[in-house]
Structures are given as structure tokens and as C-alpha cells.
Motif scaffolding. Structure first.
Motif, mmCIF file in Angstrom:
data_model
loop_
_atom_site.group_PDB
_atom_site.id
_atom_site.type_symbol
_atom_site.label_atom_id
_atom_site.label_comp_id
_atom_site.label_asym_id
_atom_site.label_seq_id
_atom_site.Cartn_x
_atom_site.Cartn_y
_atom_site.Cartn_z
ATOM 1 N N LEU A 262 0.898 -1.306 0.063
ATOM 2 C CA LEU A 262 -0.107 -0.044 -0.007
ATOM 3 C C LEU A 262 0.880 1.293 -0.155
ATOM 4 O O LEU A 262 0.698 1.985 -0.858
ATOM 5 C CB LEU A 262 -0.866 -0.063 1.195
ATOM 6 C CG LEU A 262 -2.103 1.262 1.330
ATOM 7 C CD1 LEU A 262 -2.839 1.141 0.319
ATOM 8 C CD2 LEU A 262 -2.711 1.262 2.907
ATOM 9 N N GLU B 262 -1.594 -4.619 -1.063
ATOM 10 C CA GLU B 262 -2.785 -4.330 -2.013
ATOM 11 C C GLU B 262 -2.451 -5.214 -3.202
ATOM 12 O O GLU B 262 -1.372 -5.747 -3.340
ATOM 13 C CB GLU B 262 -3.076 -3.156 -2.254
ATOM 14 C CG GLU B 262 -3.581 -2.341 -0.943
ATOM 15 C CD GLU B 262 -4.843 -2.749 -0.292
ATOM 16 O OE1 GLU B 262 -5.713 -3.528 -0.926
ATOM 17 O OE2 GLU B 262 -5.175 -2.439 0.737
ATOM 18 N N ASN C 239 -12.660 5.074 2.933
ATOM 19 C CA ASN C 239 -11.436 5.128 4.157
ATOM 20 C C ASN C 239 -10.474 5.964 3.392
ATOM 21 O O ASN C 239 -9.645 5.762 2.469
ATOM 22 C CB ASN C 239 -11.001 3.627 4.016
ATOM 23 C CG ASN C 239 -9.763 3.456 4.990
ATOM 24 O OD1 ASN C 239 -9.228 4.457 5.192
ATOM 25 N ND2 ASN C 239 -9.359 2.196 5.269
ATOM 26 N N THR D 73 -7.841 7.139 4.187
ATOM 27 C CA THR D 73 -6.192 6.623 4.436
ATOM 28 C C THR D 73 -6.004 6.069 3.043
ATOM 29 O O THR D 73 -4.764 6.224 2.370
ATOM 30 C CB THR D 73 -6.043 5.360 5.172
ATOM 31 O OG1 THR D 73 -6.628 5.612 6.644
ATOM 32 C CG2 THR D 73 -4.569 4.915 5.504
ATOM 33 N N LEU D 74 -6.883 5.231 2.407
ATOM 34 C CA LEU D 74 -6.665 4.627 1.180
ATOM 35 C C LEU D 74 -6.375 5.770 0.080
ATOM 36 O O LEU D 74 -5.711 5.451 -1.233
ATOM 37 C CB LEU D 74 -7.712 3.618 0.538
ATOM 38 C CG LEU D 74 -7.773 2.273 1.768
ATOM 39 C CD1 LEU D 74 -9.016 1.564 1.298
ATOM 40 C CD2 LEU D 74 -6.482 1.528 1.615
HETATM 41 C C1 LIG Z 1 -8.653 1.971 6.076
HETATM 42 O O1 LIG Z 1 -7.529 1.541 5.398
HETATM 43 C C2 LIG Z 1 -6.425 1.287 6.264
HETATM 44 C C3 LIG Z 1 -5.475 0.615 5.081
HETATM 45 O O2 LIG Z 1 -5.651 -0.693 4.562
HETATM 46 C C4 LIG Z 1 -6.783 0.223 7.473
HETATM 47 O O3 LIG Z 1 -5.361 -0.093 8.069
HETATM 48 C C5 LIG Z 1 -7.631 0.808 8.129
HETATM 49 O O4 LIG Z 1 -8.163 -0.102 9.122
HETATM 50 C C6 LIG Z 1 -8.788 1.328 7.342
HETATM 51 N N1 LIG Z 1 -10.017 1.941 8.279
HETATM 52 C C7 LIG Z 1 -11.080 1.819 8.278
HETATM 53 C C8 LIG Z 1 -11.926 2.379 9.087
HETATM 54 O O5 LIG Z 1 -11.733 0.654 7.542
#
Ligand SMILES: *[C@@H]1O[C@H](CO)[C@@H](O)[C@H](O)[C@H]1NC(C)=O
Ligand SMILES: *[C@@H]1O[C@H](CO)[C@@H](O)[C@H](O)[C@H]1NC(C)=O
Ligand SMILES: *[C@@H]1O[C@H](CO)[C@@H](O)[C@H](O)[C@H]1NC(C)=O
Length: 568
Positions: A97, A107, A243, A245-246
Motif C-alpha cells: 500500500l 494491495e 476510507n 487513508t486509502l
Molecule cells: C482504512 O484502510 C487502512 C489501510 O488498509 C486500514 O488499516 C484501516 O483499518 C482502514 N480503516 C477503516 C476505518 O476501515
């Protein structure tokens, strides 16, 4: 005429267009003057060795159903005889990732390979990115390229290369096998409808749009302001649904690392990376040259955009420039190919006189692409019929027997707007996440006010295409709050030396392409020395026909790493 045969005709048309294009002026570009000689900063330099930090992973071969047949492509589309289905292999390739922090997990990317011939010595892989702009819901640019162009490229490069198209992070087209996936805003039409109705109430406007999200009347400046606010709400809603972060891992810098890792696996560690990208797909090659000039193999940039524009320019300004340019060129095309009684388009084609069907097809494609690319709202059929500029360009006996506005009908029907039609953000997270400037709420608010004022005039910028026009989401980056974790920056550090890749990239530009302005090589491949810059004169669409001068140049470059100056 049934759709299939029309599609077939359209393909035949492309062949004609491509066969008759001419080329001039090849040769190494002049080294950029010191003023233009942009340099990369540490940002893209520091982690450059990070690809070696991860263990190479074997790709997993999977059935090709997703790539080729998710939407029934093989049943409905015209498949050329030269397309050899047994040669197509699909797979999943694991990538971290975050390339700088592989411990965060892996990923996967979905790719399709058109295999090299078994009876010749394999030379390596050519990676291809045909661009992102969808021209409709039926085929992604990736699928279209694999079906219609890969077989020709395979044959003309003597079967020496595997040809690989992959679905990049954050933008996977139909098959949703690549992760991070295309960012979806709504799961169903009902959810989307409910959102838009609710948003109308919040904004205090009676919804001016119908079930297909098309405006029921000719759009006014008031509508533009409402729609503008609605788009901000759409983006907020979409970001909430992801999400986040992604979203930070969807950038082009990460995609280039993925590309290099695939080359390491497919062709051996440290092997040259051959890449061919069209339009915005060329960004990947432009980034490759900046980030890993020593790894660049044969790199073709076809109808590229300026790297400086992509990284630094405000996207709304980019939209205005591109739209104005496209509108002017399409207007010229109409003046010489459509309006005159005896139009044969000789201004645009060298040696062939086109018949009415060919001209109609060209016009349909041009108008359709321009609308799908630059229009972020939808007109009603009546609004399009009322558009006198469009009607004047279309009004003539149609080749399919309908004496009236067959083109207007078709254009209206084929209007495809990514976030309205498939409920995704399209390329917005990738393009906007790549921007070099950080997101700042105050700056964004100022920009929103400025653009709101500009819309009053700007919605009338392209009467040929639509009586009113509004930018799609990927040109509204000022409202996108997320940036890629790794971004390319180009600064003017004096200390940086120009780079000379082993093989200079091949840049192909067009003097009559409504979708790509002509640019200096220093703007396309800053600080890279030894680029070959060729220009296709007259009209042409991007693609590949081995019998054209451009086609021969591409093949020569791929096979031998250079171009000779035999061009016209
Ligand atoms: C969002 O994605 C990240 C990376 O895959 C992961 O670590 C995290 O738990 C995810 N957050 C949620 C709220 O699903
Ligand atoms: C394959 O390429 C050769 C030239 O290299 C050409 O003569 C032949 O027609 C091509 N075949 C197909 C099916 O395109
Ligand atoms: C189209 O033009 C007619 C006649 O001028 C007008 O009555 C109608 O309201 C227009 N329709 C739209 C959608 O603007």
C-alpha cells in the motif's frame, strides 16, 4: 443502423484517419535553456531505492472474465480477427500500500498481458496506459486498447514483447480487482437520488434536474452557482464514504513504483522499463523519467500534457484552456469539413477524400469525446436541440436517412458523466491528489468565490459543444482535500544535473488534436535530455496504425530505440 455495425464503422473510420496522417521533424530536442530547465526536488529522490525493500511477489494468474467480459464485451463488441484470445493472460500483482512502509500491508493490481510469440526470442514487456477518459459506459480505454490495438502492436513488433495494460491504483475501470479501488460515492441509484434531492433542500433550491440528472431547462448562471455548491457537497459525501487513508495511496508516484516492480518481476530485477502512455496516461511515463531516469527503457509519450501544468496549474484554469482550445479546433473542423457543400476535409487529411459517412463519424467522435470530457452537467434533449450553434453544425441530411438532428440525438444519448453515471469520483482522487500544492481550507474558500464569479461567462465558453457547460469533478481540484502520500515536485534547484536516460523518450504531438495542446519538450519532460519530438500534422486521433508514418516511427523506436529522420 444497428449499434454494432455503427461501432464497426467507427473503427473503420479510425483506421482511415490514422492511415492518412503525416509527420514531420524528428530528432533530438534541443537541450532546454537554463530558465526552463526544471529540476526535481529531494521529495522524489529520497525514497528512490525503496522498491528493493520489499520481497518480489509472484503474480497470480486469474481467468480473464473480469477484464474482457464484465459487461459482455465479447458478445456485443466487434472483435478484430487479429485478436488472439489465447494470447491474453490476466493476473493480480501484489504491491505494498505504501512503498516506504511495506509493513502496512499489501494491495493488488489487476493486469492483462498480451503474450509475446512463443517462437521468437522475447525482448521484454511494453507497459501501456491508454489514458483514463471514459467515452461511454461500454468499454474502458484499457479494454478498448487491448482488443483493438494490442494485436496490431504485437504483430508489428514481431511478437517480441509481452504487452501489459494494468488497472492503476484508484482507477480500475470496470473490473474492480485493483485496490485501492475507484472511489465510489453511492451504492445505488436510489441512494444517489436521495442525496441529490436532499442536497437541493439544503441549498434551498427546487431541483432543476430530472431523473437522469439532466437539467430540465436551459441552464442559467443561478443554476451554475447551485450546481457548483452541489458538487462540493458530492465530494464531501464521497470522502465521508471512503476510507480516507486509502485515498492517500492513489497517486501517480506510487503507480510508477508499481510499474517498476512489475518490470522487475516480469523481466528481471533492474530491467529497462518500456512504457507507452496516451494523453493523461502519459503522466506515468513522465513521472517514470523524473523518478527513475536510469530505469527508463523505451518510453513513448503520445499527446501528453505538460508536467508543470499537471502538478501546478489550478485545474479550473486547465479546464478553461483545454476547453477553449478544443472548441476552437472543433470549430475549425466544422468550418472546413462540415459546412461547405462539397467538403472533402482535404485540409485535414492528406491523400484521401472522405465520404459523408466518414465525416459524420469523425464529427460524432469529436463532439462526443469533447462533451464527455469537458461537461460536468447534462442538458435535456430539448436544450441541445435549441442550441443554434450545435444545430447549425449538425443540420444536414444524415447518412442514416434521418434528415434532421441525428447527431444531436446521439450526443445527448451518449453524454457520459462519470460521477453521475457510475457514482464514482473517477480520476479525481488521482489527479487532485497528485497536485503539488497542499489543500488549505481558506485558499479553497477564496478559490470557490473566484470561480463562482467566473462561471457567469465561462458556462458559455463552448457553444458548439453545448449552450452551457460546467467542468466535471476532475477539473475542480480546489475542493479536493486529500493529497497523495508521495508526490512528485519539480523545483528549480540549480544543483541538479539534467538526466540523460540510456534511450531518449519519444514524444508524439499533434498539431490538430483538440485534446492536446502543442508543447515544448521541456514542459513535457523537464530536465530530460535526448527526447525525440515528432509532430503529426493535420487531423488525427491517437492510436496506432503500423502503416502510417507515426506508426512506423513507433515500431522503429520500440524495436531499435531510436528514430531516423525519414519523416515527411
Ligand atoms: C482504512 O484502510 C487502512 C489501510 O488498509 C486500514 O488499516 C484501516 O483499518 C482502514 N480503516 C477503516 C476505518 O476501515
Ligand atoms: C503482421 O505484420 C506483417 C509485417 O510485419 C504484415 O505483413 C502482416 O500483414 C501483419 N498481419 C496482420 C494480421 O496484421
Ligand atoms: C427551446 O426553445 C423554445 C422556443 O424558443 C422555448 O419555448 C423552449 O423553452 C426552449 N427549451 C429549453 C429547454 O430551453
Amino acid at each position: 443502423m444497428p449499434t454494432t455495425s455503427r461501432r464497426m464503422l467507427m473503427l473503420i473510420f479510425f483506421v482511415i484517419v490514422l492511415r492518412s496522417c503525416a509527420v514531420f521533424a524528428a530528432g533530438p530536442a534541443n537541450p532546454a535553456s537554463p530558465d526552463n530547465d526544471l529540476q526535481t526536488s529531494e521529495l522524489c529522490k529520497v525514497p528512490i531505492s525503496s522498491n528493493v525493500a520489499t520481497q518480489p511477489r509472484r503474480p497470480r494468474i486469474i481467468p480473464c472474465g473480469g477484464m474482457l467480459n464484465e459487461v459482455g464485451v465479447l458478445e456485443r463488441m466487434y472483435i478484430p480477427d487479429s485478436f488472439d484470445q489465447d494470447r491474453v493472460q490476466c493476473g493480480l500483482f501484489d504491491v505494498p500500500l505504501d512503498w516506504a512502509r511495506p509493513e502496512l500491508g499489501y494491495e493488488q493490481l489487476h493486469y492483462t498481458k498480451y503474450l509475446a510469440a512463443s517462437d521468437v526470442e522475447r525482448e521484454g514487456t511494453i507497459f501501456v496506459n491508454p489514458g483514463y477518459h471514459p467515452t461511454g459506459p461500454s468499454l474502458t480505454p484499457q479494454q478498448r486498447w487491448m482488443l483493438y490495438t494490442a494485436p496490431k502492436l504485437h504483430n508489428s513488433t514481431e511478437g517480441k514483447y509481452d504487452i501489459v495494460i494494468w488497472n492503476v491504483r484508484g482507477y480500475s475501470g470496470h473490473p474492480s480487482l485493483t485496490r485501492p479501488k475507484l472511489a465510489r460515492c453511492f451504492d445505488t441509484k436510489e441512494e444517489s437520488d436521495m442525496f441529490y434531492r436532499g442536497a437541493g433542500v439544503v441549498l434551498g433550491v427546487e431541483p432543476a434536474w430530472g431523473g437522469r440528472m439532466e437539467f430540465l431547462h436551459e441552464q442559467t448562471y443561478e443554476d451554475a452557482k447551485h450546481w457548483f455548491h452541489l458538487q462540493s457537497m458530492v465530494v464531501e459525501q464521497c470522502v465521508r464514504k471512503q476510507n480516507t487513508t486509502l485515498l492517500g495511496y492513489m497517486g501517480t508516484a506510487a503507480t510508477v513504483r508499481d510499474l517498476v516492480a512489475m518490470a522487475d518481476t516480469f523481466d528481471g530485477s533492474g530491467s529497462p522499463v518500456n512504457f507507452w502512455g496516451m494523453e493523461y496516461g502519459a503522466h506515468v511515463g513522465q513521472y517514470l523519467l523524473q523518478m527513475f531516469p536510469e530505469r527508463a527503457g523505451r518510453v513513448i509519450l503520445q499527446a501528453p500534457q505538460g508536467l508543470d501544468t499537471y502538478l501546478y496549474e489550478d485545474t479550473y484554469e486547465t479546464w478553461r484552456h483545454e476547453l477553449t482550445y478544443a472548441h476552437t479546433l472543433i470549430g475549425d473542423f466544422v468550418k472546413s469539413c462540415i459546412e461547405p457543400e462539397d467538403a472533402d476535409c482535404s485540409t485535414y487529411w492528406h491523400d484521401e477524400v472522405l465520404d459523408q459517412d466518414d465525416i459524420d463519424m469523425a464529427q460524432e467522435s469529436l463532439f462526443k469525446w469533447a462533451r464527455n470530457r469537458y461537461m460536468g452537467w447534462r442538458n435535456s434533449h430539448e436544450t441541445d436541440s435549441n442550441n443554434s450553434a450545435l444545430a447549425a453544425a449538425c443540420e444536414r441530411p444524415g447518412s442514416w436517412g434521418d434528415p434532421t438532428y441525428w447527431l444531436i440525438d446521439t450526443l445527448n444519448e451518449m453524454q457520459y458523466i462519470e460521477h453521475l453515471d457510475d457514482f464514482t469520483l473517477g480520476v479525481m482522487p488521482v489527479y487532485c491528489g497528485d497536485k503539488s500544492t497542499d489543500y488549505n481550507q481558506e485558499t479553497a474558500a477564496t478559490r470557490i468565490r473566484e470561480i463562482e464569479a467566473m462561471l457567469e461567462d465561462d458556462i458559455r465558453l463552448a457553444p458548439f459543444l453545448s449552450s452551457s457547460i460546467f467542468p466535471p469533478l476532475d477539473y475542480l481540484c480546489h475542493i479536493w482535500p486529500i493529497r497523495a502520500v508521495e508526490r512528485l515536485r519539480i523545483t528549480t534547484l540549480e544543483s541538479e544535473m539534467p538526466e540523460t536516460p540510456a534511450v531518449g523518450p519519444l514524444i508524439i504531438q499533434y498539431s490538430q488534436n483538440p485534446f492536446a495542446r502543442f508543447l515544448a519538450p521541456s514542459s513535457i519532460v523537464p530536465r530530460i535530455k535526448g527526447a525525440h519530438n515528432i509532430v503529426q500534422l493535420k487531423f488525427g486521433v491517437h492510436g496506432f496504425e503500423p502503416e502510417t508514418d507515426v506508426g512506423r516511427t513507433i515500431v522503429e523506436y520500440l524495436l531499435h530505440g531510436g528514430v531516423t529522420s525519414h519523416l515527411l
